[in-house]
Scaffold this motif. Structure first.
Motif, PDB file in Angstrom:
ATOM      1  N   ALA A 151      -2.022   4.546   6.106  1.00  6.35           N
ATOM      2  CA  ALA A 151      -2.481   3.194   5.738  1.00  6.35           C
ATOM      3  C   ALA A 151      -3.878   3.287   5.120  1.00  6.35           C
ATOM      4  CB  ALA A 151      -2.492   2.289   6.967  1.00  6.35           C
ATOM      5  N   ARG A 152      -4.710   4.190   5.687  1.00  5.55           N
ATOM      6  CA  ARG A 152      -6.059   4.356   5.133  1.00  5.55           C
ATOM      7  C   ARG A 152      -6.009   4.936   3.719  1.00  5.55           C
ATOM      8  NH1 ARG A 152     -11.295   4.938   7.240  1.00  5.55           N
ATOM      9  NH2 ARG A 152     -10.492   4.913   9.353  1.00  5.55           N
ATOM     10  N   VAL A 157      -6.981   4.610  -2.225  1.00  7.78           N
ATOM     11  CA  VAL A 157      -6.586   4.756  -3.634  1.00  7.78           C
ATOM     12  C   VAL A 157      -6.180   3.425  -4.268  1.00  7.78           C
ATOM     13  CG1 VAL A 157      -5.908   7.171  -3.354  1.00  7.78           C
ATOM     14  CG2 VAL A 157      -4.172   5.389  -3.120  1.00  7.78           C
ATOM     15  N   GLY A 158      -6.225   2.361  -3.480  1.00  4.99           N
ATOM     16  CA  GLY A 158      -5.946   1.038  -4.037  1.00  4.99           C
ATOM     17  C   GLY A 158      -4.462   0.735  -4.204  1.00  4.99           C
ATOM     18  N   ARG A 312       6.189   9.504  -7.166  1.00  3.80           N
ATOM     19  CA  ARG A 312       6.382   8.072  -6.879  1.00  3.80           C
ATOM     20  C   ARG A 312       5.064   7.374  -6.607  1.00  3.80           C
ATOM     21  NH1 ARG A 312      11.965   8.359  -3.264  1.00  3.80           N
ATOM     22  NH2 ARG A 312      13.064   9.649  -4.777  1.00  3.80           N
ATOM     23  N   VAL A 313       4.175   8.043  -5.872  1.00  3.39           N
ATOM     24  CA  VAL A 313       2.869   7.428  -5.600  1.00  3.39           C
ATOM     25  C   VAL A 313       2.088   7.234  -6.905  1.00  3.39           C
ATOM     26  CG1 VAL A 313       0.594   7.891  -4.612  1.00  3.39           C
ATOM     27  CG2 VAL A 313       2.607   8.071  -3.191  1.00  3.39           C
ATOM     28  N   ARG A 318       0.023   3.516 -11.000  1.00  2.00           N
ATOM     29  CA  ARG A 318      -0.016   2.942 -12.352  1.00  2.00           C
ATOM     30  C   ARG A 318       0.424   1.480 -12.312  1.00  2.00           C
ATOM     31  NH1 ARG A 318       2.217   7.721 -14.455  1.00  2.00           N
ATOM     32  NH2 ARG A 318       0.522   9.076 -15.096  1.00  2.00           N
ATOM     33  N   ALA A 319       1.498   1.215 -11.526  1.00  2.00           N
ATOM     34  CA  ALA A 319       2.001  -0.166 -11.422  1.00  2.00           C
ATOM     35  C   ALA A 319       0.942  -1.065 -10.791  1.00  2.00           C
ATOM     36  CB  ALA A 319       3.293  -0.192 -10.609  1.00  2.00           C
ATOM     37  N   CYS A 320       0.073  -0.483  -9.960  1.00  2.00           N
ATOM     38  CA  CYS A 320      -1.001  -1.269  -9.324  1.00  2.00           C
ATOM     39  C   CYS A 320      -2.244  -1.320 -10.218  1.00  2.00           C
ATOM     40  CB  CYS A 320      -1.373  -0.679  -7.965  1.00  2.00           C
ATOM     41  SG  CYS A 320      -0.080  -0.802  -6.733  1.00  2.00           S
TER      42      CYS A 320
END
Ligand code: HAM
Length: 435
Positions: A151-152, A157-158, A312-313, A318-320
């Motif tokens: 979670a951290r 990394v946003g 995937r991350v 990128r999507a974020c």
């Protein structure tokens, strides 16, 4: 006749220079994050004896049945496999080197893994994992540590748009009773099962719960739940984990149908899932695997861990809206060929000795075209060694990104070569004009 152009193996991707900065940025954050929790790196070979994964992951799993890149070593006949995951190899190494001899271990690894799956968006045949294992810890506090640290990481990394699903698979005896009832239930609904579910019915019926076939959703929803078969001890373990997560402010949903694709888990299993990436939305999965060490021929050693799917991350980042460009060079060194080329080559090394990031213009080209390359390189300054500068023991500096005429070296000017590094560092750090 020209030869056909060679291409990469299907499902195995090149990471191109334009994409690399975001990977480098993410990896740098990951290293700091792992260090901040006291984890140590372990690097195991990409190739292991096939038996490591057959025993580790389990014979009746998709990975072992059909997804491993296995082959016989031509020289000695050994059966070898490209690792389809890290856990089994890490446990093999921990047992081989007796790493838990003087106490528990927190370990991490990073690198490529290989699975012969049908490639699609987010699913590749070579992909990369950040893998974490904690060995020798029996209590739910370490399961909680892993989830809280993940979670951290998402926060660091946003990453948003990600949720946690959690389940408890109990111990082998509890699962055996559950399995019997589950088989009986699915037998009662046999005509509604698809070919895949029928194939798994007597080998790995828990995996039917994981089916992506929407037509099975009803049957799966009505199936018995593992959580109703847990012993008081397993239930207590799961409750302590949940209360630690709640106290730490980590949100989760209990999904009694979450089973995971590897056979070594007991008690805790979890997945971090996003809806932003289409059907391959699991970005991280893990859990506890207390029976694994013994299964691999070692002393009983409790363990738990997780792996992050890096492709995937990165796509989710990128999507974020997270983009990264390569950090800019400080200096691009240009010259007029001949003796000036050698002087510039050596000067570039001296600038690197002083800690600057420097690209040297290799080969011969007109000064004008070299200055274009310097500009395109993203460097802050061009350093120019022409015949005149060489003869005078000087170097010319020209700012490439000066916003106004007062900026240091907005106009090209020369400095003695032995003062060059200092002049550049001053200009880069405080922007005060050099005279
Ligand atoms: P896994 O769920 O098989 O677990 O893989 C972990 C992650 O790797 C997945 O959540 C996903 O993000 C990514 N992944 C899996 N397959 C692919 C693929 N074909 N293409 C792209 N990404 C993929 C394990 O590997 C366990 N060893 C995790 C673990 C460590 N459990 C305990 N310790």
């Amino acid at each position: 006749m020209s030869k056909p152009r060679l291409a990469a193996v299907r499902g195995m991707n090149d990471l191109l220079p334009s994409e690399a900065p975001l990977w480098e940025w993410f990896e740098a954050r990951v290293l700091d994050w792992l260090r901040s929790y006291g984890y140590q790196q372990i690097r195991t070979p990409i190739l292991e004896h096939t038996e490591v994964f057959v025993r580790g992951i389990g014979e009746v799993t998709d990975i072992v049945e059909k997804e491993m890149y296995s082959f016989e070593d031509r020289l000695n006949g050994e059966q070898l496999t490209l690792r389809p995951e890290f856990t089994a190899g890490v446990i093999r190494a921990v047992l081989e080197h007796n790493l838990t001899y003087d106490g528990p271990r927190r370990l991490w690894s990073i690198g490529p893994v290989f699975r012969h799956e049908r490639p699609q968006r987010g699913r590749y045949r070579q992909f990369h994992q950040v893998n974490v294992e904690a060995l020798g810890f029996a209590g739910p506090d370490i399961d909680a540590e892993h989830i809280v640290m993940l979670a951290r990481l998402w926060k660091i990394v946003g990453l948003t748009r990600i949720r946690l699903e959690l389940n408890c698979l109990g111990q082998a005896e509890e699962r055996a009773r559950y399995r019997t009832d589950l088989i009986a239930y699915f037998e009662r609904h046999l005509q509604r099962l698809d070919a895949d579910a029928r194939r798994r019915l007597y080998t790995n019926p828990l995996r039917i719960l994981d089916s992506k076939n929407a037509e099975l959703a009803d049957v799966v929803a009505g199936a018995p739940r593992i959580t109703d078969y847990l012993s008081a001890e397993s239930r207590g373990f799961f409750e302590r984990l949940q209360s630690l997560l709640t106290a730490a402010g980590v949100a989760f949903t209990v999904n009694p149908r979450l089973v995971r694709g590897l056979d070594y888990y007991n008690l805790t299993v979890y997945e971090w899932i996003t809806d932003a990436l289409g059907s391959q939305g699991t970005v991280c999965g893990g859990g506890r695997y207390d029976p694994l060490a013994e299964r691999m021929g070692g002393r009983s050693t409790p363990g738990c861990g997780f792996a992050i799917g890096m492709e995937r991350v990165i796509e989710l980042l990128r999507a974020c809206g997270q983009g990264q460009t390569a950090p800019a060079l400080d200096v691009y060194v240009v010259h007029q060929g001949g003796a000036t080329a050698q002087a510039a080559f050596l000067l570039a090394e001296r600038l690197r000795d002083a800690g600057l990031d420097v690209a040297y213009h290799a080969g011969e080209a007109s000064l004008k075209s070299q200055m274009k390359k310097a500009d395109a390189s993203g460097a802050e300054f061009a350093v120019i060694i022409g015949e005149r500068e060489l003869a005078a023991g000087e170097a010319a500096i020209k700012a490439l990104r000066a916003q106004n005429a007062q900026a240091p070296f907005a106009r090209q000017s020369t400095v003695p070569q032995e003062k060059l590094a200092e002049a550049l560092i001053d200009a880069l750090t405080d922007g005060s004009p050099e005279d």
